[in-house]
Design a protein around this motif. Structure first.
Motif, PDB file in Angstrom:
ATOM      1  N   PRO A 160       7.511  45.873  60.173  1.00 12.74           N
ATOM      2  CA  PRO A 160       6.036  45.642  59.870  1.00 12.74           C
ATOM      3  C   PRO A 160       5.406  44.363  60.412  1.00 12.74           C
ATOM      4  CG  PRO A 160       7.564  46.232  57.925  1.00 12.74           C
ATOM      5  CD  PRO A 160       8.455  46.183  58.940  1.00 12.74           C
ATOM      6  N   ALA A 161       6.296  43.507  60.527  1.00 11.38           N
ATOM      7  CA  ALA A 161       5.978  42.267  61.186  1.00 11.38           C
ATOM      8  C   ALA A 161       4.996  42.343  62.612  1.00 11.38           C
ATOM      9  CB  ALA A 161       6.698  41.033  61.027  1.00 11.38           C
ATOM     10  N   GLY A 162       5.995  43.136  63.507  1.00  9.14           N
ATOM     11  CA  GLY A 162       5.495  43.595  64.816  1.00  9.14           C
ATOM     12  C   GLY A 162       6.718  44.007  65.515  1.00  9.14           C
ATOM     13  N   LEU A 163       6.827  43.623  66.980  1.00  2.36           N
ATOM     14  CA  LEU A 163       7.587  44.558  67.793  1.00  2.36           C
ATOM     15  C   LEU A 163       8.349  43.401  68.727  1.00  2.36           C
ATOM     16  CD1 LEU A 163       8.174  47.081  69.182  1.00  2.36           C
ATOM     17  CD2 LEU A 163       6.274  46.911  70.576  1.00  2.36           C
ATOM     18  N   LEU A 164       9.616  43.465  68.529  1.00  2.00           N
ATOM     19  CA  LEU A 164      10.660  42.843  69.356  1.00  2.00           C
ATOM     20  C   LEU A 164      11.100  43.620  70.434  1.00  2.00           C
ATOM     21  CD1 LEU A 164      12.281  40.066  69.558  1.00  2.00           C
ATOM     22  CD2 LEU A 164      14.141  41.097  68.400  1.00  2.00           C
TER      23      LEU A 164
END
Length: 497
Positions: A256-260
């Motif tokens: 949900p926070a982003g993409l690694l």
């Protein structure tokens, strides 16, 4: 430690011991094997005449990707299956895509034909592709026909590539997967000695150790840039460390926070996740290189090489991406925008390497836009690359992050324009004028073969207006910029339209 590279071809294991660090797949095919069906055209990964197919196991299935053999290092084939144009016909019968090209007159002078055949072979084996001209032309964007024979080539693709694969490669897929599993021995590879070598570590620990001993070695991920150092700049690279076998370096993790994204993940591997993060990023991804380039090239390499005209850094900087680095001394993270110091200089120490980066997901109150301006739509270098993240509260911009590529010695934020936009109203275009003026203080672009300095500045202003117009949701024809310098802003609005 293994002293050979191993790959499959025609169902058999090929083992290469005598390997120079800069040997390419194309030279191996033409000069060593004397398989001359694969052609050399541009020698820089643009024309597709040298296309071969490289197969690897992805989620338990064989996946064949088109690859530019002119800039693919031979060592990068380790653990994969190589398919070339001479391998397709079986028992005197042409492969289905070959037969379609012959029947529908897709070959004219014939020089580009093997490359087209191999790209169509990978399309033939691709899953979930819709039978459409759009699908075909996007797949073939990295293959050029000098005789302008695209219509029959597209017809051949439509005729042959969209039914379930039924050829020797699909028949023996289970055996191929098993063979590739046996080749994946998790051992570090080192061919050569301390003065010159090709190395392929299988773990981050192995990479850390060898790079600490040889910080002068060249790190290679996809070789879509380094390959040109070899073929065009004729650089000698005595020590090469390939990152393609390092476990975990190709990770793509959504949250949900982003993409690694790991430094070894290819553009192709992270395209779906990038598109879910932002449709604009997804659209940008399809214009980075060609299918061949995106199958090999990595975002981590695009960042680490520090090009001022790289397509991904401006967009990632605008989104607030952070970079992960590692060395024998430990790990560290830093904002991506701080990684670029000056032309050809990055904040990276001896023996230190990029392991990945994290891209925050835009929040509900944020609008993200990015635009690539180039002379050709497909497979071209940016003249200007602009990216904009606007935080909007009550129709006013509370925060702006603006980054451009092609406008300075490094990808760079427009701090003056960002400050001027803070508090601007999306409903009142006259409040945008100071930000448009601010771009003059933020950038002094150079003139070169891609664009003049004046064109770049005017285009940057136009892209900022375009982003603001799209964020406002107003019909551009209804916008009339009013303010301290209406002519200045109006010109930018007209250019954006």
């Amino acid at each position: 430690m293994r002293e050979t590279i191993r790959f499959l071809r025609n169902g058999s294991v090929v083992e290469v011991r005598d390997l120079r660090p800069t040997d390419t797949v194309l030279d191996y095919l033409r000069l060593t094997l004397r398989r001359t069906g694969t052609k050399e055209g541009c020698a820089e990964g643009d024309c597709g005449a040298c296309t071969v197919a490289v197969g690897r196991v992805v989620d338990g299935e064989m996946v064949y990707q088109p690859v530019n053999s002119c800039i693919q290092l031979l060592g990068q084939l380790d653990g994969a299956e190589l398919v070339i144009v001479e391998d397709l016909a079986q028992d005197g019968r042409l492969h289905r895509v070959q037969q379609a090209m012959a029947d529908l007159h897709g070959s004219q002078c014939g020089f580009c034909t093997p490359g087209f055949i191999m790209s169509l072979f990978t399309l033939y084996h691709a899953k979930g592709q819709s039978r459409s001209r759009k699908a075909v032309t996007e797949w073939l964007a990295g293959n050029l026909c000098r005789c302008t024979g695209y219509r029959p080539i597209v017809e051949a693709a439509l005729n042959s590539c969209f039914d379930e694969a039924d050829d020797a490669f699909s028949w023996r897929a289970k055996d191929t997967i098993a063979q590739l599993g046996q080749l994946d021995d998790k051992r570090d590879v080192l061919i050569g000695n301390g003065d010159g070598f090709f190395a392929s570590p299988a773990s981050l620990e192995g990479l850390t150790a060898i790079y600490a001993q040889h910080p002068d070695a060249t790190l290679v991920a996809g070789a879509t840039d380094v390959g040109l150092w070899i073929t065009k700049h004729l650089m000698e690279l005595p020590k090469v460390i390939w990152l393609g076998r390092i476990e975990g370096l190709d990770r793509v993790e959504e949250s949900p926070a982003g993409l690694l994204i790991g430094a070894g993940a290819t553009y192709q591997a992270c395209e779906a996740a990038i598109s879910r993060l932002s449709p604009d990023l997804g659209a940008l991804w399809t214009r980075i290189g060609s299918k061949q380039v995106r199958a090999s090239g990595t975002v981590g390499g695009n960042i680490a090489n520090g090009s001022p005209i790289g397509d991904t850094p401006p967009a990632l900087i605008a989104l607030g991406a952070t970079l992960e680095l590692q060395s024998r001394e430990g790990d560290r993270t830093l904002p991506l925008e701080d990684f670029f110091i000056d032309y050809g200089r990055q904040d990276i120490g001896a023996g230190e390497f990029v392991t990945g980066f994290f891209v925050p997901r835009p929040k509900p109150d944020q609008v993200f836009r990015c635009y690539k301006i180039s002379k050709r739509f497909d497979q071209d270098i940016s003249a200007v690359m602009g990216a904009f993240l606007l935080t909007v509260v009550d129709n006013r911009i509370s925060e702006a992050r603006i980054a451009f590529g092609g406008m300075a010695a490094t990808p760079k934020r427009a701090k003056t324009a960002e400050k001027a936009l803070t508090g601007a109203s999306l409903a009142d275009p006259s409040t945008w004028n100071e930000a448009l003026k601010g771009l003059h203080a933020d950038y002094t672009p150079m003139s070169d073969m891609r664009a003049s300095s004046a064109y770049r500045l005017e285009t940057a202003r136009a892209l900022l207006v375009k982003a603001l117009m799209e964020a406002s949701g107003t019909d551009p024809a209804q916008l009339r910029l009013r303010g301290p310098d209406p002519d200045f802003a109006s010109e930018s609005m007209e250019a954006a339209e």
